[in-house]
Design a protein around this motif. Structure first.
Motif, PDB file in Angstrom:
ATOM      1  N   LEU A   4      95.915  63.620   3.651  1.00  0.00           N
ATOM      2  CA  LEU A   4      97.525  64.928   4.034  1.00  0.00           C
ATOM      3  C   LEU A   4      98.947  64.310   4.324  1.00  0.00           C
ATOM      4  N   ALA A   5      99.578  64.598   3.254  1.00  0.00           N
ATOM      5  CA  ALA A   5     100.905  64.149   3.430  1.00  0.00           C
ATOM      6  C   ALA A   5     101.920  65.169   5.259  1.00  0.00           C
ATOM      7  N   VAL A   6     101.954  64.177   5.104  1.00  0.00           N
ATOM      8  CA  VAL A   6     103.085  65.523   6.573  1.00  0.00           C
ATOM      9  C   VAL A   6     103.913  64.737   7.701  1.00  0.00           C
ATOM     10  N   GLU A   7     104.488  63.704   6.525  1.00  0.00           N
ATOM     11  CA  GLU A   7     105.687  62.952   6.154  1.00  0.00           C
ATOM     12  C   GLU A   7     107.521  64.074   6.688  1.00  0.00           C
ATOM     13  N   ASP A  11     102.694  71.451   4.771  1.00  0.00           N
ATOM     14  CA  ASP A  11     102.046  72.750   3.933  1.00  0.00           C
ATOM     15  C   ASP A  11     100.484  72.832   3.688  1.00  0.00           C
ATOM     16  N   VAL A  12     100.152  73.521   4.782  1.00  0.00           N
ATOM     17  CA  VAL A  12      98.689  74.192   3.885  1.00  0.00           C
ATOM     18  C   VAL A  12      98.203  74.100   2.723  1.00  0.00           C
ATOM     19  N   HIS A  13      99.289  75.258   1.695  1.00  0.00           N
ATOM     20  CA  HIS A  13      99.035  75.722   0.896  1.00  0.00           C
ATOM     21  C   HIS A  13      98.711  74.600   0.119  1.00  0.00           C
ATOM     22  N   GLU A  14      99.163  73.632   0.004  1.00  0.00           N
ATOM     23  CA  GLU A  14      99.349  71.965  -1.151  1.00  0.00           C
ATOM     24  C   GLU A  14      97.832  71.650  -1.231  1.00  0.00           C
ATOM     25  N   TYR A  15      97.186  72.067   0.231  1.00  0.00           N
ATOM     26  CA  TYR A  15      95.567  71.851  -0.262  1.00  0.00           C
ATOM     27  C   TYR A  15      94.836  72.696  -0.019  1.00  0.00           C
ATOM     28  N   ARG A  16      94.814  73.860  -0.391  1.00  0.00           N
ATOM     29  CA  ARG A  16      93.890  74.723  -0.209  1.00  0.00           C
ATOM     30  C   ARG A  16      92.720  74.714  -1.322  1.00  0.00           C
ATOM     31  N   HIS A  17      93.029  74.022  -2.231  1.00  0.00           N
ATOM     32  CA  HIS A  17      91.951  74.036  -3.165  1.00  0.00           C
ATOM     33  C   HIS A  17      90.509  73.344  -2.651  1.00  0.00           C
ATOM     34  N   GLY A  18      90.835  72.250  -1.469  1.00  0.00           N
ATOM     35  CA  GLY A  18      89.696  71.769  -0.301  1.00  0.00           C
ATOM     36  C   GLY A  18      89.506  71.610   0.585  1.00  0.00           C
ATOM     37  N   LEU A  19      90.527  72.813   1.121  1.00  0.00           N
ATOM     38  CA  LEU A  19      90.368  73.332   2.894  1.00  0.00           C
ATOM     39  C   LEU A  19      90.284  74.802   2.863  1.00  0.00           C
ATOM     40  N   THR A  45      88.028  59.538   6.565  1.00  0.00           N
ATOM     41  CA  THR A  45      87.811  61.706   6.426  1.00  0.00           C
ATOM     42  C   THR A  45      88.017  62.512   7.959  1.00  0.00           C
ATOM     43  N   PHE A  46      87.522  63.385   7.660  1.00  0.00           N
ATOM     44  CA  PHE A  46      88.233  64.034   8.064  1.00  0.00           C
ATOM     45  C   PHE A  46      86.978  65.412   8.210  1.00  0.00           C
ATOM     46  N   GLU A  47      86.786  65.950   9.314  1.00  0.00           N
ATOM     47  CA  GLU A  47      85.920  66.892   9.698  1.00  0.00           C
ATOM     48  C   GLU A  47      86.359  68.657   9.058  1.00  0.00           C
ATOM     49  N   ARG A  48      86.772  69.162  10.428  1.00  0.00           N
ATOM     50  CA  ARG A  48      87.779  70.105  10.704  1.00  0.00           C
ATOM     51  C   ARG A  48      89.042  69.952  10.939  1.00  0.00           C
ATOM     52  N   LEU A  49      89.950  71.032  11.271  1.00  0.00           N
ATOM     53  CA  LEU A  49      91.148  70.842  10.857  1.00  0.00           C
ATOM     54  C   LEU A  49      91.919  72.210  11.761  1.00  0.00           C
ATOM     55  N   PHE A  50      92.528  71.792  12.756  1.00  0.00           N
ATOM     56  CA  PHE A  50      93.316  72.560  13.444  1.00  0.00           C
ATOM     57  C   PHE A  50      94.865  72.508  13.663  1.00  0.00           C
ATOM     58  N   VAL A  51      95.521  73.660  12.676  1.00  0.00           N
ATOM     59  CA  VAL A  51      97.156  73.201  13.078  1.00  0.00           C
ATOM     60  C   VAL A  51      97.236  74.760  14.156  1.00  0.00           C
TER      61      VAL A  51
END
Length: 80
Positions: A4-7, A11-19, A45-51
């Protein structure tokens, strides 16, 4: 395995295909990692993400190791 890019913020929408969105409330989201993305803190690898965009958050026992990542506008909690 894509990390995940956070620099420049996250943006969760960049990864919506896999989250998969599990729950969304005002200022927070809970997501499941279906694509096997890597954690930006430890590289595993992580299992869950809280934003969260909130200033304060309260967490219970996640029951697994976790990483915290802070962007300018968000706090990310990733459970492994």
């Amino acid at each position: 395995m894509e990390t995940l890019a956070v620099e420049d913020g996250f943006d969760v929408h960049e990864y919506r295909h896999g989250l998969k969105l599990l729950k969304e409330e005002r200022g927070t989201m809970h997501l499941e990692n279906r694509e096997g993305f890597a954690c930006p803190a430890c590289g595993e690898t992580f299992e869950r993400l809280f934003v969260s965009e909130r200033r304060t958050n309260t967490f219970g026992n996640p029951g697994a190791p976790f990483c915290l990542v802070r962007t300018d506008d968000q706090l990310l909690l990733l459970t492994h």
